[in-house]
Enzyme design. Structure first.
Site, PDB file in Angstrom:
ATOM      1  N   HIS A  93       0.799  -1.267  -0.089  1.00 16.26           N
ATOM      2  CA  HIS A  93       0.269   0.138  -0.044  1.00 16.26           C
ATOM      3  C   HIS A  93       0.705   1.403  -0.037  1.00 16.26           C
ATOM      4  CE1 HIS A  93      -3.650  -2.071   0.682  1.00 16.26           C
ATOM      5  NE2 HIS A  93      -2.962  -2.938   1.597  1.00 16.26           N
ATOM      6  N   ASN A 166     -10.083  -3.204   1.737  1.00 17.51           N
ATOM      7  CA  ASN A 166      -9.659  -2.937   0.331  1.00 17.51           C
ATOM      8  C   ASN A 166     -11.070  -3.063  -0.510  1.00 17.51           C
ATOM      9  OD1 ASN A 166      -6.949  -3.692   0.722  1.00 17.51           O
ATOM     10  ND2 ASN A 166      -7.527  -5.729   0.826  1.00 17.51           N
TER      11      ASN A 166
END
Length: 735
Positions: A93, A166
């Site tokens: 990320h 997510n």
């Protein structure tokens, strides 16, 4: 997006209209914000005004330059600070974009939780939402095929609550011990650091074959979900199973959902590939542009709830992060709305330094025994130490808006100054006591068993939900998923890897495995190795998530013009686009003024043809006028239209503008265009044309505007004309 950058300057100067009221968190941040556009002279970090920031102090004359002097405190500080600007990037990320916003509740969930943020409908809770890709480095592209992070920090009155999710509801692994392995496998291969931000390599597909639990997840990542059109057009999921505790002390299990008002939409693969090079910052610019233009992204917030007594009433384990809870069995209950309405003031101090932890929960919410969540609770807290230091929760973007007081002391980067003579409990003053009311109390769940390294029996079914997902997709989604597997495995040069993956796909669907095997060079299977149960589930296909009301708000529409364009059709359509909340962009052969037919009017293009590509827009419009002859002779302009057609985008043209479209898509047999001899509107495979117009008066176009624009906007609002691809027309036009 130029407007986004221009508005950013206005914001820097204090002219910020992105949000009508300042949230508690925005107010909290004000004490740490300095405006670089003020008249404040430059100073050192220790406050001395700097008279020269360009030359190091040295021994010199007007005829010779001598050695630098180490005593130059200004020069040393400048270089010293520069040398230490970078902090370790996130392992995963790393590449992200973020914005501030608010969370409001329109229905109390007090029947299942006593958390104030989920029961008090009068509250407006500040939030910070960070989107991200997972596999790539900070410098990778936005539009790669990847899972997208959807991490929300709620600054509640009871402390921070983080949903670290997510855009896909499941994950690759069931057990947190496998985190290092899956991340190592998806990252560039160790011997050559290739490829960047891609799963199209041997190691990733080797890993997921060796871990059949990943089958459901890689079906999702090969779907269109992994190439979203915008952060604003994708769902968010908490992924893990949490618990809710109500005022009676009753426990339920819960999954969290965010569903975008704009619907769920994706790129086509060729478009995503090209944008990775043409505009690698597309998603982050898109988010900022929408907020600056007042098109605030919104998501409905929902919960799926299972009573504690029903935990074992399913054929899957509800604690398994590789499984969804089918909505036929557990409906989503929408109770709130999340809105983003303010862009960040500075990327590093906010987007980069924000830190999320699954262990950040508030009273009324608790952890389940989800084995992936249990490990995340440790890992996410631990990883912040190497990135930000032990006092990372004191950083402005991370600190709560509620009072904070405890006996945690010192450490590198400590900001808080605590007065008093004691720093322990209990103490003779009864200072800083534990809370007698409203404190966090863990649910007293019973636990029994033996010490072992294992998961329960229901965790062993790795294929049923992969089949469920594939069965639930529409024909166009299945086609895209098949093509994605072919692309990925074509980049694997080890026959063992792609042959094994075809074997795995044979467990999911035989026709899928056969199609992939033929393209990638594996042996074509002739038998399904695990029976497909044939079941489907609601809302696994993203095409089920269209906007409740068709809209083109925030869509980017390119208007192609040259000298001699018809100003009436140009201005009418441009005004209508703006009125509908979309963003018109004039594209010409140059970024100097373009003359309209008759020479009286002119238009200032936003970009020129070589500076932009059709990939950066959602639709194309070609107005009437003699300019079309110039545009038809330009191969790049024809390619603009061809490429948009090949990517299934809406195309509109009126009058002579139809000739450009006809030239560009000549090979696409079956597309019907309007005839210049009549004034009817024709829509064919997402191409909307209006024939005869009278630019000298504008009456004919004005009379036909409603029907033309309705048809054109209808096609834009549907995002793509998938039938164009299903019928093979998109492939007829090389793009």
């Amino acid at each position: 997006m130029a407007a986004f950058l221009q508005n950013g300057m206005q914001k820097a100067l204090g002219v910020d209209g992105s949000s009508g009221t300042k949230s508690a968190k925005v107010k909290d941040l004000q004490r740490d914000i300095r405006n670089v556009h003020s008249s404040q002279p430059m100073t050192t970090d220790f406050g001395h005004k700097i008279s020269n920031t360009d030359n190091w102090l040295k021994i010199a004359t007007d005829k010779s330059t001598g050695p630098h002097l180490l005593e130059d405190q200004v020069g040393r500080e400048k270089i010293h600070r520069f040398d230490h600007e970078r902090i370790p990037e996130r392992v995963v990320h790393a590449r992200g974009a973020a914005a501030f916003g608010k969370f409001t509740l329109f229905e109390s969930a007090e029947d299942v939780t006593h958390a104030g943020v989920l029961t008090d409908t009068s509250r407006e809770t500040p939030v910070f939402l960070r989107f991200s890709t997972v596999a790539g480095s900070r410098g990778s592209a936005d539009t790669v095929r990847d899972v997208r992070g959807f991490a929300v920090k709620f600054y509640t009155q009871e402390g921070n609550w983080d949903i670290v999710g997510n855009n896909i509801p499941v994950f690759f692994i069931q057990e947190s011990m496998k985190f290092p392995d899956i991340v190592h496998a998806v990252k560039p291969e160790p011997h050559n650091e290739v490829p960047q931000a891609q799963t199209a390599h041997n190691n990733f597909w080797d890993f997921v074959f060796m871990h059949s639990e990943a089958t459901h997840m890689f079906m999702w990542t090969m779907s269109d979900r992994a190439i979203p059109r915008s952060y604003r057009m994708m769902q968010g999921f908490g992924v893990n199973t949490f618990c809710l505790i109500n005022a009676k002390g009753e426990r339920s299990f819960v999954k969290f959902h965010f569903t975008p008002d704009l619907g769920v939409h994706s790129f086509v693969w060729d478009e995503a590939l090209k944008l990775a090079g043409q505009d690698p910052d597309f998603h982050r610019k898109d988010l900022g542009e929408a907020i600056e233009n007042g098109a605030f992204p919104k998501w409905k917030f929902g919960i799926q709830v299972i009573k504690e007594a029903d935990e074992h009433n399913f054929d899957f384990d509800i604690l398994d992060a590789t499984k969804v809870w089918p909505e036929e069995l557990v409906p989503v209950r929408y109770i709130g709305e999340l809105e983003l309405n303010r862009n960040v003031d500075e990327y590093f101090t906010q987007t980069e330094q924000v830190a999320f932890c699954t262990s950040h929960i508030v009273p009324g919410i608790d952890f389940s025994d989800d084995p992936l969540l249990q490990g995340r609770n440790f890992s996410y807290f631990d990883t912040q130490l190497s990135r930000l230091g032990i006092n990372w929760q004191e950083l402005p973007i991370n600190r709560p808006v509620c009072p904070v007081m405890n006996n945690n002391r010192d450490g590198q980067g400590r900001h808080t100054i605590q007065k008093g003579t004691v720093n322990y409990w209990p103490n003779r003053f009864e200072a800083n006591p534990p809370a007698k009311e409203s404190g966090f109390i863990s649910y007293p769940a019973k636990a029994s068993g033996i010490k072992s390294r294992m998961l329960s029996e229901k965790f062993k079914d790795h294929i049923s939900q992969a089949q469920l997902f594939y069965n639930s997709l529409s024909p166009i989604e299945k086609l895209h998923l098949t093509n994605a597997f072919c692309f990925e495995l074509d980049h694997c040069d080890d026959p063992v890897v792609y042959s094994r993956m075809v074997d795995r796909l044979t467990e999911v669907d035989l026709s899928l495995a056969q199609s992939v095997a033929e393209k990638v060079g594996a042996q074509i299977p002739d038998k399904q190795t695990k029976p497909n149960h044939g079941k489907k589930a609601r809302h696994l296909s993203q095409l089920e998530f269209m906007p409740e009301k068709l809209t083109i708000a925030s869509r980017r529409i390119a208007i192609l013009i040259g000298d001699g364009y018809d100003n009436i059709s140009y201005e009418n359509v441009k005004a209508a686009i703006k009125d509908a909340g979309a963003l018109p962009f004039t594209i010409g052969p140059k970024r100097q003024k373009i003359q309209a037919a008759g020479g009286k009017d002119s238009a200032q293009p936003d970009h020129f043809f070589k500076g932009m590509r059709s990939t950066m827009f959602d639709a194309i419009f070609v107005p009437d006028g003699s300019h079309v002859e110039e545009l038809r002779s330009n191969g790049l302009v024809r390619f603009w239209v061809r490429e948009a057609f090949g990517h299934n985008k809406a195309i509109g043209a009126v009058g002579k503008g139809i000739a450009l479209v006809e030239d560009a898509i000549r090979e696409a047999e079956g597309v019907t265009l309007a005839d210049m001899s009549n004034d009817g509107v024709i829509e064919s495979y997402g191409v909307v044309t209006l024939g005869r117009v009278q630019p000298e008066s504008g009456k004919n176009l004005d009379g036909a505007t409603k029907s033309f624009l309705e048809a054109f906007f209808q096609q834009i609002g549907q995002h793509r004309c998938w039938q164009r691809e299903l019928d093979g027309l998109s492939d007829m036009v090389a793009c």
